[in-house]
Write a protein that holds these residues in place. Structure first.
Motif, PDB file in Angstrom:
ATOM      1  N   GLU A  63      19.731   7.881   0.331  1.00  0.00           N
ATOM      2  CA  GLU A  63      18.675   8.865   0.548  1.00  0.00           C
ATOM      3  C   GLU A  63      17.567   8.854  -0.498  1.00  0.00           C
ATOM      4  OE1 GLU A  63      20.903  12.515   0.793  1.00  0.00           O
ATOM      5  OE2 GLU A  63      21.934  11.909   2.630  1.00  0.00           O
ATOM      6  N   ARG A 113      14.650  13.558  -0.022  1.00  0.00           N
ATOM      7  CA  ARG A 113      15.785  12.725   0.388  1.00  0.00           C
ATOM      8  C   ARG A 113      15.422  12.036   1.701  1.00  0.00           C
ATOM      9  NH1 ARG A 113      21.041  16.710  -0.745  1.00  0.00           N
ATOM     10  NH2 ARG A 113      20.324  17.397  -2.806  1.00  0.00           N
ATOM     11  N   GLU A 115      16.393  11.196   4.797  1.00  0.00           N
ATOM     12  CA  GLU A 115      17.458  11.559   5.740  1.00  0.00           C
ATOM     13  C   GLU A 115      16.888  11.590   7.149  1.00  0.00           C
ATOM     14  OE1 GLU A 115      20.509  14.292   4.643  1.00  0.00           O
ATOM     15  OE2 GLU A 115      19.111  15.323   3.312  1.00  0.00           O
ATOM     16  N   ARG A 121      16.838  20.154   8.003  1.00  0.00           N
ATOM     17  CA  ARG A 121      17.032  18.907   7.251  1.00  0.00           C
ATOM     18  C   ARG A 121      15.732  18.135   7.225  1.00  0.00           C
ATOM     19  NH1 ARG A 121      21.431  16.875   5.407  1.00  0.00           N
ATOM     20  NH2 ARG A 121      22.900  17.958   6.755  1.00  0.00           N
TER      21      ARG A 121
HETATM   22 MG    MG Z   1      23.148  15.841   2.233  1.00  0.00          MG
END
Ligand code: MG
Ligand code: ATP
Length: 440
Positions: A63, A113, A115, A121
């Motif tokens: 990430e 990150r 992701e 998220r």
């Molecule tokens: Mg995580």
């Protein structure tokens, strides 16, 4: 059309009130616990994260937003807050006697990150976190947890549950790790692909895997709590007793292992128990990291901290339909009619601002009707009108939007004491008048 990078969000003015609500509430709670803010750079040497968060974690192995700069330095946008703060702690000798001990700091900053983006998220997201350096007292763990719970409570959130666990001391953790490898190895074929890969280097992650196959096998896996030594057990017992003393409900959940390498002893997560934020149910995670400062080259110093995901927190606030304060309207709106009025409008609006009022004006010489509409929309208390006639007579028209009362005020009086004139029109003196028969 140019678009924002995948996984990022613009926080627009229409949404900023929520953020301010969270940030202001958080700062007030953090102040009451005597935490001081710390701000570190957005990027750091990638080695910092490799040496702290750990090479086998998702954060470091998959990430990372890393890049080479023009001086051939390998850097990374920070994926989490603890490692940079430990770096700063060591670099600035914050363990020294001229700093309060234990040192209690907090941050509220973006993290990065790489992701797969989904609700709750993102690739750039915000975390609020605390770190405490220099105390092994279980009260430190419990106060940290209480702080997070207080914040959620203060914000008006419900349906949250606290899960705690202990990872023990590093050697106990190591024994547990080996026991896991021993347990899972014969079952390797039945594990998810991710977990098959993790088996040798990070078997603890199999325990908190969300994959059904892993979950089923993890149910009969060895439990970390059976590996705790006397000292770890005592610490964990005290944490539980102290939480009970503060009436903070919790569950001991041995499957919580946290993703980062540096934790030991107490770890915890706070989860949404309703489906407010779907699969991304963890809003807060943290724990104790007594070895990290030394591991990064500082003196042996215990540490405790947590991180709260602010996007998830705001999703929760929205989905639980928590009443959040919105910014109030303007004190003064100045309608400017005709080019001649432009300069006087400028002077009036500036005088209001100088006296501490929230003031705005029309800039576009729009029709009277549309300027009135704007004043309404902005929820202005007073509306001042300036046109050609007002410029000539030196007197402006003032309307109190609440009462509908209209007055004329000399421009010079406004310039001399805007606040005084504003108070005369807006402060309700009827109660005093009634009591004193209008004498004052
Ligand atoms: Mg995580
Ligand atoms: P997850 O298991 O959901 O990936 P994590 O264990 O990676 O979480 P931590 O590193 O503990 O998360 O970060 C603390 C908190 O930060 C999380 O509980 C979550 O609220 C938030 N968070 C983590 N990653 C993201 C992300 N990519 N987008 C938004 N919030 C995040």
């Amino acid at each position: 059309m140019l678009k924002k990078p995948k996984g990022t969000e613009d926080i627009l003015p229409v949404n900023i009130d929520k953020w301010h609500y969270v940030e202001d509430t958080a700062r007030a709670v953090l102040d009451s616990y005597n935490f001081k803010e710390i701000r570190t750079p957005l990027f750091e040497s990638i080695d910092l994260f490799k040496r702290s968060v750990g090479n086998t974690t998702d954060i470091v192995s998959k990430e990372m937003y890393d890049f080479m700069d023009k001086g051939d330095r390998h850097l990374a946008l920070r994926p989490e807050g603890t490692a940079p703060i430990v770096r700063a702690y060591i670099e600035h000798k914050l363990h020294g006697p001229e700093h309060p001990q234990p040192l209690k700091v907090y941050y509220m900053e973006p993290m990065f990150r790489y992701e797969r983006p989904q609700a709750g998220r993102q690739r750039q997201f915000h975390q609020l976190g605390i770190e405490v350096f220099g105390s092994t007292n279980p009260s430190t763990d419990v106060e940290g947890i209480a702080l997070a719970m207080d914040l959620f409570d203060e914000l008006g959130l419900s349906n949250l549950s606290l899960h705690i666990n202990s990872l023990g001391k590093p050697d106990e953790r190591e024994n547990y790790r080996n026991a896991l490898i021993e347990y899972f190895t014969p079952l390797k074929d039945q594990l998810s692909e991710d977990s098959q890969r993790r088996l040798e280097d990070n078997p603890m992650r199999i325990i908190d895997s969300k994959d059904k196959r892993d979950k089923a096998l993890a149910e009969s896996a060895p439990v970390i709590l059976d590996f705790l030594g006397e000292e770890s057990q005592k610490h964990f017992d005290e944490v539980q007793a102290f939480l009970k003393a503060l009436n903070i409900p919790f569950t001991v959940t041995p499957t919580i292992v946290r993703g980062l390498d540096y934790y030991q002893d107490t770890i915890f997560e706070i989860l949404a128990t309703d489906d407010s934020i779907g699969a991304q149910s963890t809003v807060c995670g943290g724990g104790r990291y007594d070895g990290l400062v030394e591991q990064l080259g500082g003196p042996k110093t215990p540490g405790f901290g947590f991180g709260i995901g602010l996007e998830r927190l705001i999703l929760l606030l929205e989905n639980q339909e928590v009443d959040m304060p919105e910014s109030e309207g303007l004190d003064v709106f100045v309608m400017s009619l005709g080019e001649e009025a432009n300069m006087m409008t400028l002077q009036v609006v500036q005088a209001a601002r100088k006296d501490g009022l929230v003031a705005d004006r029309d800039y576009l010489n729009r029709s009277m009707k549309s300027q009135f509409k704007t004043a309404d929309k902005l929820n202005a208390t007073l509306v001042i009108t300036i046109g050609e006639q007002e410029v000539q007579t030196g007197k402006v028209q003032v309307k109190h939007q609440g009462t509908g009362k209209q007055t004329e005020i000399a421009f010079d009086d406004l310039m001399a004491d805007f606040m005084g004139e504003y108070r005369k029109l807006t402060v309700d003196t009827s109660a005093i008048d009634k009591y004193f028969g209008g004498k004052y």
